[in-house]
Structure formats: structure tokens, C-alpha cells
Design a protein around this motif. Structure first.
Motif, PDB file in Angstrom:
ATOM      1  N   GLY A   1       8.504  19.022   9.382  1.00 53.76           N
ATOM      2  CA  GLY A   1       8.894  17.346   9.980  1.00 53.76           C
ATOM      3  C   GLY A   1       8.143  17.216  11.383  1.00 53.76           C
ATOM      4  O   GLY A   1       7.852  18.238  11.998  1.00 53.76           O
TER       5      GLY A   1
ATOM      6  N   TYR B   1       9.206  11.305  11.471  1.00 59.16           N
ATOM      7  CA  TYR B   1      10.363  10.643  12.107  1.00 59.16           C
ATOM      8  C   TYR B   1       9.825   9.013  12.298  1.00 59.16           C
ATOM      9  O   TYR B   1       8.909   8.689  12.777  1.00 59.16           O
TER      10      TYR B   1
ATOM     11  N   THR C   1      14.566  17.464   5.620  1.00 60.43           N
ATOM     12  CA  THR C   1      14.696  16.111   4.652  1.00 60.43           C
ATOM     13  C   THR C   1      15.119  16.443   3.391  1.00 60.43           C
ATOM     14  O   THR C   1      15.791  15.852   2.612  1.00 60.43           O
TER      15      THR C   1
ATOM     16  N   MET D   1      13.641  16.064  10.749  1.00 55.94           N
ATOM     17  CA  MET D   1      12.710  15.739   9.406  1.00 55.94           C
ATOM     18  C   MET D   1      12.492  17.020   8.677  1.00 55.94           C
ATOM     19  O   MET D   1      12.256  16.663   7.346  1.00 55.94           O
TER      20      MET D   1
END
Length: 491
Positions: free
Chosen positions: A245, A281, A269, A266
């Protein structure tokens, strides 16, 4: 090259020892050869000595007295004794006092080389241990600064102050790397080199056995170089099966905590039924949330919430609702359900993204629970004797608090819905299922913090693999971080 000190009251023995082997080829440098323990002690006070090879019986102070000095003043130094005396009492006393090895005179070359190899192994392991300890301490500091939400500039300054190499840059971001299996520091070395090739400054901290976080300092990169770097990192992540992320790009004045939590979210996800990989992001990740938030706030009937729930599922599938948005809508919808309910005055307790990942399974499980909640609110709950159910769950939690425990699994065990279980538990205990579990874990953590084990291990032993989440919960409920608690309660 390790530093070595020779000590013997006989000059000819010192001369023989200097010439018996090629010391540099063995990986050692003789710093000095001395015939008196007091001189040896003076050198040990002034210089870094890795190994002392000493006679055990000498006029004045003995080798055993030198060993006592080393244990007190330079405990990192290894002491090897040589003596013409083979009496068991000398060897026994030397070993009991912590000498590394005991050789008989005249010293055998093969035995000496074997002893030096063992010394080198011990010293190398110690260096590695010190490196790991330093990395651990830096990781702890990074997590503490992130949770206190200081600026990125402040984090950079603190890192430099503690000895880390992390020069100031004009742009920063956080990245979180994780996978389901243990992720070692060595496995991240290729990623480190890749980032450094593009001039990216990195500082890496371990959050758990499965998760690491990077603070990245960016030079001015052209669009082509930036896209190429992103593509290469993404390809590497795919080959390794990593979730990565990336936060938004921030300035030195941006809050470190905000960027860190963006990257961490993130990295989760793939829990939204998306492929394992790298995700950045952006401000549109929750673009469906405002309309659904308004729809839930305006709901006057259960059917309105059913329509909102359908919209939540659609928003997740279309990539327009991420974990933070899902948790917000879940809390809002739960509150609205209770307000529209014809029974009970229960006050809803909000969940966080980490609560969702730890206790509610997948987002699909959460949507399924919301569907069941809506169905239950349409009818009067059945007449169930709550006491034995809640007592059974309480015993399970008291026994299994360190394991992964979910509301759904407990509900299935007692053949009721997660929503109704939550209602019964709070009705009988005065606190929610999750809060009860958290309290049990933190009580155990407080006891473990009094022992000589790492903060990571404390978190893991009470059910939290993610140290950052453990630290945040501990601070929320206890009023200080685990690190501060340990420091304040040192015996």
C-alpha cells in the motif's frame, strides 16, 4: 578484523603466540601482548577488545581476576585461558566464571584455530543480534511517532538524532508491505535496492512478522522515471505475492500518522476481494460514501437501509468503497438500525478498520451480518435464555483470547446470529463482545510487559500480530503506549 589481546607473564610464550599462526588470515589483529594483568585491564578500559587469550596463573593478579574484571567492565569481550596446569579445579572455576574456552600449554595450532573460529562465530552472531536490536528499537520509535501523529519533518529529525541515516527531502510517502506468511528483512533487500537505484531515501520499520512499513523520501523524479519505478515495484510485488500500500505524496509538514494509515489501509485492499498487489491511495477511493451516508442518515424505514446496504455492496464491487468507507457506513447503518428498532435501547459501539479485519472476517462477512441484522430488526427477537450462552462465550474468550476470535464464529457455535449474540452479550455483561476481548488481551499484555520479552512478542502473545494496532489500542485504553508503560514500570 577482530581485536585480540595476549596476556602472559612469560615473554617467550608471548613471542611464540605471536608467531604460532597467521593471525590476520584467521581474522584477528593482535592489539597488544602484555605480561601483567593490570596493564591488560588498562588496555581493556581504553580500547575495544573482542578476545583476550591469557595465562591463568601469573604473579600478582591472576587470569581468573582478569576474567572477573572483564565480566564487570567489558562483558562483550571473550576470554580464552591457556595454562600448563591441567587440574580440574582450575578449568572448573574458569568455566563457572564464564571463560569461553580453556587450552593447555603448549598450545596446539589446530585447537587454537578451532577456538578462534568459534570466537568469530560468537562475535558475528553478537553483531547480528545488536543489528537486529537496533532495527527493533528504530521500529518501535517509528511506530510511537506515527501514533503520536507528529509531522514527517519531526520524524525525519528524530531518526537522524538517534543515529539513523535519513536525509531531509522535499516529498515523502509511506509504504506498507505485507503478506500472509512471515516476511523477513532479507526478502526486502531487492525492494530496498530498487528504490535506492532511483534515488529514493528509505527507512524501514517492522510492524509485525508479516508486515513492514517504509518511510520514503523522494527526490524530484521525472514522470517517466516515476512511472518506471512504480511499474517495477508493482511487478516485483506480484512476483513475491506481496500486498503493498502506498500513501499519497506529502510534504515535510504533513502528519506522519495520516500518511501511514493511508498506506496501511491500501495494503489491505486485497481483503475487498481484489487481487494481491500494489495499490496507491487516492481521494476517490471512497467516492460512493457521501451519497450512501446521506441515504442512511435520511432513512425513516428499514427498507431504506436495505437499499443502502445494496448500494454498499455495489460500491465495494465497483472499487468506490474502501475499508475506511465501509467501516464508516457500517457504524452509521448500525446506529440507524437501532434508532428504527421497535425493541431495546442499545447504544451502538463503533468499530475500526482493524476491528473489521481482526474480528469480522471479510467485508463480505460484514455485509452478510448487516443483512441478518436488518432481517432481525423486522421481527421481534425470539425468547432465548441469554445467561448460559453469554457465560459459555465468556469462558471461551477467557481461554482463547490470544487466538483469532470472531463474532461470527462464536455466533455459529451457539446457533444464533452475530447481531443477536452481540445484543445478548452487552445486555448481560454491560460491554460489547469486542471490548471484553480487548480488555482480556490488555490485562494479559500488562503482565507480559513486566517480563524480558520484546514488545512485538507481547503483542503477538495476546493476539495482535500488528504492533502498531496493538500500541494504538493499548494507548487508547491504558492511557500510554506499551513502550512508555514498560519504561514507567521498570523494577
Amino acid at each position: 578484523m577482530y581485536k585480540l589481546l595476549l596476556v602472559d607473564d612469560e615473554p617467550w610464550i608471548l613471542k611464540d603466540m605471536e608467531q604460532i599462526i597467521d593471525w590476520e588470515e584467521a581474522g584477528f589483529q593482535i592489539v597488544a601482548s602484555v605480561n601483567d594483568v593490570q596493564i591488560a585491564e588498562s588496555i581493556l578500559r581504553r580500547r575495544q577488545i573482542d578476545v583476550v587469550i591469557s595465562d591463568i596463573r601469573m604473579p600478582g593478579k591472576s587470569g581468573l581476576e582478569l576474567l572477573t574484571f572483564v565480566n564487570r567492565v567489558t562483558p562483550h569481550t571473550l576470554v580464552v585461558f591457556m595454562s600448563a596446569y591441567s587440574e580440574f579445579a582450575y578449568a572448573k572455576q574458569a568455566i563457572e566464571n564464564g571463560c569461553f574456552n580453556y587450552m593447555l600449554k603448549p598450545v596446539n595450532v589446530d585447537e587454537l584455530l578451532e577456538t578462534l573460529d568459534r570466537c568469530a562465530e560468537r562475535l558475528s552472531a553478537r553483531v547480528q543480534e545488536q543489528s537486529l536490536r537496533q532495527a527493533y528499537e528504530y521500529s518501535m520509535m517509528l511506530v510511537e511517532w506515527v501514533e503520536s501523529d507528529v509531522s514527517v519533518r519531526r520524524v525525519q529529525e528524530q531518526l537522524v538524532r538517534t543515529g539513523a541515516t535519513f536525509p531531509a527531502e522535499s516529498h515523502y510517502a509511506f509504504a506498507t508491505v505485507k503478506r500472509k506468511e512471515m516476511l523477513s528483512e532479507a526478502e526486502l533487500s531487492i525492494l530496498d535496492r530498487l528504490l535506492e537505484q532511483y534515488g529514493v531515501t528509505i527507512f524501514r520499520g517492522r510492524v509485525s512478522s508479516f508486515k513492514w512499513t517504509y518511510l520514503l523520501g523522494f527526490p524530484v523524479l521525472g514522470d517517466f522515471s516515476a512511472r518506471k519505478l512504480y511499474r517495477e515495484v508493482k511487478q516485483h510485488a506480484a512476483r513475491q505475492g506481496w500486498d503493498i500500500g502506498i500513501s499519497s505524496i506529502g510534504s515535510p509538514e504533513d502528519r506522519a500518522g495520516r500518511l501511514y494509515h493511508q498506506a496501511s489501509m491500501m495494503a489491505d485492499t486485497s481483503s475487498l476481494n481484489r487481487p494481491v498487489g500494489m495499490y496507491r491511495y487516492n481521494k476517490h477511493i471512497n467516492s460512493a460514501v457521501p451519497i450512501l451516508r446521506e441515504q442512511i442518515n435520511k432513512a425513516t424505514r428499514i427498507e431504506h437501509l436495505e437499499a443502502a446496504l445494496f448500494g454498499i455492496g455495489k460500491g465495494i464491487a465497483n472499487g468506490r468503497i474502501h475499508l475506511s468507507g465501509l467501516v464508516e457506513l457500517y457504524n452509521l447503518l448500525t446506529q440507524s438500525l437501532i434508532q428504527l428498532s421497535t425493541f431495546g435501547t442499545e447504544v451502538p459501539e463503533s468499530i475500526t478498520v482493524q476491528d473489521l479485519l481482526l474480528h469480522y472476517g471479510t467485508p463480505h462477512d460484514l455485509l452478510e451480518e448487516l443483512t441478518m441484522r436488518i432481517e432481525e430488526h423486522k421481527r421481534k427477537p425470539s425468547d432465548i435464555n441469554a445467561i448460559p450462552i453469554v457465560e459459555g462465550i465468556t469462558k471461551d474468550l477467557d481461554r482463547m483470547y490470544a487466538h483469532r476470535v470472531s463474532l461470527k464464529e462464536m455466533a455459529q457455535k451457539y446457533f444464533i446470529s452475530p447481531n443477536y449474540l452481540s445484543h445478548l452479550f452487552k445486555q448481560e455483561k454491560g460491554t460489547s463482545f469486542i471490548n471484553y476481548l480487548i480488555q482480556k488481551r490488555l490485562e494479559a499484555a500488562i503482565d507480559l510487559l513486566k517480563k524480558d520479552i520484546s514488545l512485538y512478542e507481547v503483542g503477538r502473545l495476546v493476539g495482535y500480530d500488528d504492533y502498531a494496532h496493538f500500541s494504538k489500542l493499548f494507548k487508547k485504553h491504558i492511557g500510554m503506549s506499551p513502550l512508555d508503560y514498560r519504561q514507567q514500570h521498570k523494577p
